[in-house]
Design an enzyme around this catalytic site. Structure first.
Site, PDB file in Angstrom:
ATOM      1  CB  THR A   1       8.673 -42.841   3.697  1.00 67.58           C
ATOM      2  OG1 THR A   1       9.764 -43.748   3.762  1.00 67.58           O
ATOM      3  CG2 THR A   1       8.261 -42.652   2.254  1.00 67.58           C
TER       4      THR A   1
ATOM      5  CE  LYS B   1      11.674 -43.265   1.087  1.00 68.14           C
ATOM      6  NZ  LYS B   1      11.513 -44.725   1.319  1.00 68.14           N
TER       7      LYS B   1
ATOM      8  CB  THR C   1      10.664 -47.685  -1.263  1.00 75.40           C
ATOM      9  OG1 THR C   1       9.498 -48.417  -1.558  1.00 75.40           O
ATOM     10  CG2 THR C   1      11.367 -47.331  -2.573  1.00 75.40           C
TER      11      THR C   1
ATOM     12  CG  ASN D   1       7.630 -52.113  10.122  1.00 75.67           C
ATOM     13  OD1 ASN D   1       7.423 -51.454   9.117  1.00 75.67           O
ATOM     14  ND2 ASN D   1       8.830 -52.251  10.646  1.00 75.67           N
TER      15      ASN D   1
END
EC number: 2.3.1.35
Lengths: 393, 393
Positions: free
Chosen positions: A147, A173, A184, A392
């Site tokens: 990601t 990942k 995640t 973020n």
């Protein structure tokens, strides 16, 4: 980067773009075993967990796997019954192509929480993975899992068992975002060893406890965190279990792969440019040491001080003090690498320049001795920069 | 700002520069009662606590106070026996000037952890506080408590008891840094009511639980956090206790002052520009609701999403899920103010623009209903911006 790394015997893999992510980035991956493989798995403890995690947990009861199929871009979390249907459709479609039972398919997703999966893109994507993308080297597969990871993450171990070559290849990942999304952690471990199911599950759990469960980026636990391990026996060795002569060698190799992948995740922590190992010794118990180490590693005040190259040992003392570990202030020792800044709870006379030298490095350790017992623990973490906040937003 | 606010009867206060901070900023404060006052106090739970906290705890056993003397700039934490001697010297010097026992003096410090207090500056500073600075209005005192607070914090309540005016004046400083330092929350409450000692301690504890203990800036608990309350009876009212007719009115006023100060601290959170109220209802218990609310409020992923004006409800679901509260995903409802984004664990069809409108405000609420029981709790927090990281480098 990993183009010269090949899968263990009897495994193929693939990574393609199915149009889930904008801009044509790879967003679906497949790991396929030519033979039914023994499966082990460890999942997020979050009470709110993604639909694929629920299905993986159920499929793990079956204990045999032929494939892992995954997408990035959308997490398929908080998607209710529609999300569950989508996972079952992905498993059924994959099983149909392979010609196996749907419960032999593990499905994973990572990305944005909330949206439903676009099955009109994913079902053709599964076809593409099989039809045109199956390969034996790993680069594309690792890329398709990403990601906001800045690089793919693969680790390999090779060992000899009964004179035969056995290989372990792991993918991961890390904690990364895509748009405003949930971090995640996903990892897939493949091996051509044959491993007894319960021994495999125990070994995986132990390896995860010593690796993925010892890292901390920002203290948030995802809805989708999943580690899956597949052992297909294609190396031709006898089935390993805890009584096998080669068990220690195999489980150490499994631990090494998990540990390397976990370290790659911390090194690629969002916005981070420093890798920090927090060692706590001298605690009343290992559990206490773990509490103290996590408290220091998760403290925003420590993470920002490391980002500022500031040897702010007071924040370390503070975080040790408010942890759930038993602490006696006047016994605590703190070191930056080998440079002791606190002895008996108060500052030593070490020059601040010595400490700055340590925290200026991109990789250093905080060593804490509570001087109360034999408990010890280590947590691996990273600094927190302004870039973390920007990522973020 | 607070120059027109006067202390309760029988109290004086002062704030001066003693040269502890660079640049001549005020760095010592005094709150003096003309009469022995009943004292109550609540302190940090950190096992590593500053020398003045240790001494305040011991002096609170005595239960009577004449003065609070404090410095900002250095926390006198992790300073060993030398730090304890410094606190006792500060108390002794203050007591000598007043002509009382040292245990009637409460000493506080806030600022950098580690350095020893410069007694050659602090002892003359105590003299200056008494000789030239004692006043009856509060501005200078509130200023002298500040570290990286951007503004002083004072709250006032007035009530009538037995036909007499009773006043409560509270001071606070918030989570702020000076150089690479530890955030500390300090608050002093003064009142000219007369209050029975144990009732006063219970009322203060209750007020703190509903105010200072319900706020979160960054989840780090300081070594120095201290709330002290002094009641000197100078209003002439009879001594209040839990059986008094006016007890409810008094304790509500005390709660109001603590609550206002706590809200000021959140509003002035480091680098923060949004105030966020996290309400959790429908939990199995109040304690569960509290766990869920703190998990949401302390999540870096939520704090950064709020900074980015992003209605990332997935991160709220995630943080509720990994909290220690009992959660059933398919029952959870989430609202941004009144705009419901999650019902039954999945997204409603509300337009994202409606949600963005809410998180664009500088003050909004996240309302969560777990639909499991009657437990409820509220936590007040703020967003996390790049500025927070810069301040704490």
């Amino acid at each position: 980067m990993y183009s010269n790394i090949h899968m263990p015997k009897g495994f193929k893999c693939a990574g393609v773009s199915a149009g889930i992510k904008l801009g044509g980035a790879k967003d679906m991956a497949l790991i396929l075993s030519d033979f039914p493989a023994t499966a082990a798995g460890v999942f997020t403890q979050n009470q709110v967990c993604a639909a694929p995690v629920k299905v993986c947990r159920a499929h793990l009861e079956h204990g045999v796997a032929r494939a892992i199929v995954m997408n990035s871009g959308i997490a398929n979390a908080c998607t209710g019954s529609e999300g569950m249907v989508a996972v079952r459709d992905m498993a059924a479609e994959t099983a149909k192509i392979i010609g196996c039972e749907p419960q032999e398919i593990f499905v994973c997703s990572t990305g944005r929480i909330g949206p439903q999966l676009p099955l009109d893109k994913i079902v053709p994507g599964i076809g593409t993975l099989f039809e045109s993308a199956l390969i034996e080297h790993v680069q594309e597969t690792a890329e398709a899992m990403m990601t906001t990871d800045t690089r793919p993450k693969v680790s390999v171990a090779q060992l000899q068992i009964e004179g035969r070559a056995v290989k372990i290849v792991g993918f991961a990942k890390g904690a990364g975002m895509i748009e405003p999304n949930m971090a995640t952690m996903l990892s897939y471990i493949t091996t051509d060893a044959a491993v007894e199911r319960h021994a495999f599950q125990n070994a995986l759990k132990k390896a995860v406890d010593a690796s993925f469960n010892r890292i901390s980026i920002d203290g948030d636990q995802s809805t989708n965190d999943t580690v899956l391990a597949l052992a297909n026996g294609a190396s031709g060795v006898k089935t390993l279990d805890e009584s096998s002569d080669d068990w220690d060698a195999f489980s150490r190799a499994l631990e090494k792969v998990c540990f390397e992948l976990a370290m790659m995740i911390v090194h690629d922590g969002e916005g981070a440019d420093k890798f920090v190992t927090v060692n706590v010794a001298g605690a009343v118990s290992d559990a206490d040491a773990d509490q103290a180490a996590r408290s220091v590693a998760n403290s925003m005040l420590n993470k920002t001080a490391w980002a500022g190259t500031t040897p702010n040992w007071g924040r370390i003392m503070d975080a040790v003090g408010y942890s759930l570990a038993r602490v006696e202030e006047e016994k605590v020792g703190v070191f930056y690498d080998d440079a002791q800044v606190v002895a008996g709870g108060v500052r030593t006379d070490i020059a601040v320049e010595e400490l700055i030298k340590v925290v200026s490095q991109t990789d250093f350790a905080i060593n804490i001795d509570l001087h109360l017992g034999d408990g010890a623990a280590t947590v691996y973490t990273c600094n927190c920069t302004e870039e973390y906040v920007r990522i973020n937003y």
